[in-house]
Motif scaffolding. Structure first.
Motif, PDB file in Angstrom:
ATOM      1  N   ASP A 134       0.830  -1.210   0.000  1.00  0.00           N
ATOM      2  CA  ASP A 134       0.000   0.000   0.000  1.00  0.00           C
ATOM      3  C   ASP A 134       0.863   1.258   0.000  1.00  0.00           C
ATOM      4  OD1 ASP A 134      -2.237  -1.602   0.060  1.00  0.00           O
ATOM      5  OD2 ASP A 134      -2.578  -1.379   2.222  1.00  0.00           O
ATOM      6  N   ILE A 136       3.707   1.695  -1.426  1.00  0.00           N
ATOM      7  CA  ILE A 136       4.217   1.953  -2.778  1.00  0.00           C
ATOM      8  C   ILE A 136       3.179   2.707  -3.598  1.00  0.00           C
ATOM      9  CG2 ILE A 136       4.899   0.844  -4.947  1.00  0.00           C
ATOM     10  CD1 ILE A 136       6.215  -1.337  -3.272  1.00  0.00           C
ATOM     11  N   THR A 137       1.921   2.239  -3.559  1.00  0.00           N
ATOM     12  CA  THR A 137       0.881   2.914  -4.338  1.00  0.00           C
ATOM     13  C   THR A 137       0.613   4.310  -3.792  1.00  0.00           C
ATOM     14  OG1 THR A 137      -0.905   1.943  -3.016  1.00  0.00           O
ATOM     15  CG2 THR A 137      -0.176   0.704  -4.924  1.00  0.00           C
ATOM     16  N   THR A 138       0.684   4.465  -2.473  1.00  0.00           N
ATOM     17  CA  THR A 138       0.503   5.792  -1.876  1.00  0.00           C
ATOM     18  C   THR A 138       1.566   6.754  -2.368  1.00  0.00           C
ATOM     19  OG1 THR A 138      -0.531   4.893   0.117  1.00  0.00           O
ATOM     20  CG2 THR A 138       0.453   7.081   0.302  1.00  0.00           C
ATOM     21  N   PHE A 140       3.414   6.574  -5.181  1.00  0.00           N
ATOM     22  CA  PHE A 140       3.253   6.890  -6.598  1.00  0.00           C
ATOM     23  C   PHE A 140       2.131   7.899  -6.814  1.00  0.00           C
ATOM     24  CE2 PHE A 140       5.899   3.214  -7.622  1.00  0.00           C
ATOM     25  CZ  PHE A 140       6.556   3.671  -8.745  1.00  0.00           C
ATOM     26  N   ARG A 141       1.032   7.707  -6.134  1.00  0.00           N
ATOM     27  CA  ARG A 141      -0.107   8.619  -6.312  1.00  0.00           C
ATOM     28  C   ARG A 141       0.224  10.039  -5.863  1.00  0.00           C
ATOM     29  NH1 ARG A 141      -3.925   4.086  -4.192  1.00  0.00           N
ATOM     30  NH2 ARG A 141      -4.944   3.342  -6.096  1.00  0.00           N
ATOM     31  N   TYR A 146       3.094  11.464 -11.939  1.00  0.00           N
ATOM     32  CA  TYR A 146       2.198  10.351 -12.217  1.00  0.00           C
ATOM     33  C   TYR A 146       0.723  10.733 -12.104  1.00  0.00           C
ATOM     34  CZ  TYR A 146       6.309   7.348 -11.995  1.00  0.00           C
ATOM     35  OH  TYR A 146       7.523   6.774 -12.241  1.00  0.00           O
ATOM     36  N   ASP A 152      -3.708   0.880 -12.997  1.00  0.00           N
ATOM     37  CA  ASP A 152      -4.262   0.224 -11.816  1.00  0.00           C
ATOM     38  C   ASP A 152      -3.160   0.244 -10.753  1.00  0.00           C
ATOM     39  OD1 ASP A 152      -5.140  -1.503  -9.841  1.00  0.00           O
ATOM     40  OD2 ASP A 152      -5.820  -3.059 -11.243  1.00  0.00           O
ATOM     41  N   TRP A 153      -3.200   1.235  -9.866  1.00  0.00           N
ATOM     42  CA  TRP A 153      -2.084   1.423  -8.936  1.00  0.00           C
ATOM     43  C   TRP A 153      -1.912   0.258  -7.976  1.00  0.00           C
ATOM     44  CZ3 TRP A 153       1.716   4.134 -10.194  1.00  0.00           C
ATOM     45  CH2 TRP A 153       1.581   5.344 -10.883  1.00  0.00           C
ATOM     46  N   ALA A 154      -2.998  -0.383  -7.564  1.00  0.00           N
ATOM     47  CA  ALA A 154      -2.861  -1.534  -6.667  1.00  0.00           C
ATOM     48  C   ALA A 154      -2.098  -2.664  -7.361  1.00  0.00           C
ATOM     49  CB  ALA A 154      -4.233  -2.013  -6.208  1.00  0.00           C
ATOM     50  N   ILE A 156      -0.061  -2.269  -9.981  1.00  0.00           N
ATOM     51  CA  ILE A 156       1.303  -1.788 -10.214  1.00  0.00           C
ATOM     52  C   ILE A 156       2.139  -1.952  -8.943  1.00  0.00           C
ATOM     53  CG2 ILE A 156       2.701   0.274 -10.645  1.00  0.00           C
ATOM     54  CD1 ILE A 156       1.411  -0.897 -13.158  1.00  0.00           C
ATOM     55  N   GLY A 157       1.532  -1.618  -7.796  1.00  0.00           N
ATOM     56  CA  GLY A 157       2.233  -1.797  -6.535  1.00  0.00           C
ATOM     57  C   GLY A 157       2.588  -3.250  -6.292  1.00  0.00           C
TER      58      GLY A 157
END
Length: 207
Positions: A134, A136-138, A140-141, A146, A152-154, A156-157
């Motif tokens: 989580d 990692i996705t946090t 990137f967002r 980006y 799909d960030w989940a 991708i993470g």
């Protein structure tokens, strides 16, 4: 700082569980490694059983991980603002590798022994593993580059985080990194893949 007896018991028990396995480690061995008289019952002044020591190790590592992730994200957001995207990505990847390495003992216990304790599998999954993905996705967002990426960030993470976890697990299990790619090469390749997620104009600008 001097560790308390309880902390020594948890740390030494986890080390022994990682080296020998949970079933093969006796309470007396944990006591001896912790500086207590083996077989004298010193462990039971702090824990009801060997299982309770294992559960405490899993819970405390999970709690520590949640705190570390929040602290690391805050630090990275503060420091990374002045760096270009390539250096920010490399920083993220190295932080992930360091975290997985830090949890190497717990990871060995997780894969070898925790299948018999599904409640502890859930503790590690929800308290340590999923928070890492989580994070990692946090991250990137939160990066402006980006903001326009339609991904799909989940997932991708899962891919990028899974690569970091696999790199360390492979290295510890086999004795050398996957593909014999030493750490700096792995980080560079990880960064290059992550850059491919950028919207096309941004990718061209980076290049």
């Amino acid at each position: 700082m001097t560790r308390s007896t309880r902390e020594r018991i948890i740390d030494e028990a986890l080390r022994l569980f990682a080296e020998r396995g949970y079933s093969a480690t006796s309470v007396a061995e944990i006591e001896a490694a912790s500086g207590l008289s083996p077989g004298a019952g010193g462990l039971y002044r702090h824990f009801k059983s060997k299982y309770e020591v294992l559960a405490a190790a899993m819970n405390e590592h999970a709690s520590r991980t949640r705190a570390q992730i929040a602290e690391t994200l805050a630090e990275m957001n503060a420091v990374d603002a002045s760096l270009d995207i390539e250096n920010r990505l490399a920083h993220l990847c190295r932080a992930g590798l360091a975290k997985v390495r830090e949890e190497s003992e717990l990871t060995r216990v997780f894969f070898r022994d925790l299948s018999q304790f599904p409640e502890l599998v859930a503790t590690v999954r929800e308290g340590l593993l999923q928070p890492m993905f989580d994070a990692i996705t946090t991250w990137f967002r939160a990066q402006p580059e980006y903001a326009e990426a339609d991904v799909d960030w989940a997932a991708i993470g899962a891919v990028l985080g899974g690569a970091v976890v696999h790199y360390r697990l492979f290295q510890e299990t086999v004795g050398e990194p996957p593909g014999r790619a030493e750490r700096d090469r792995f980080v560079a390749a990880w960064v290059q893949l992550a850059l491919g997620l950028l919207p096309r104009p941004a990718v061209q600008a980076v290049g």
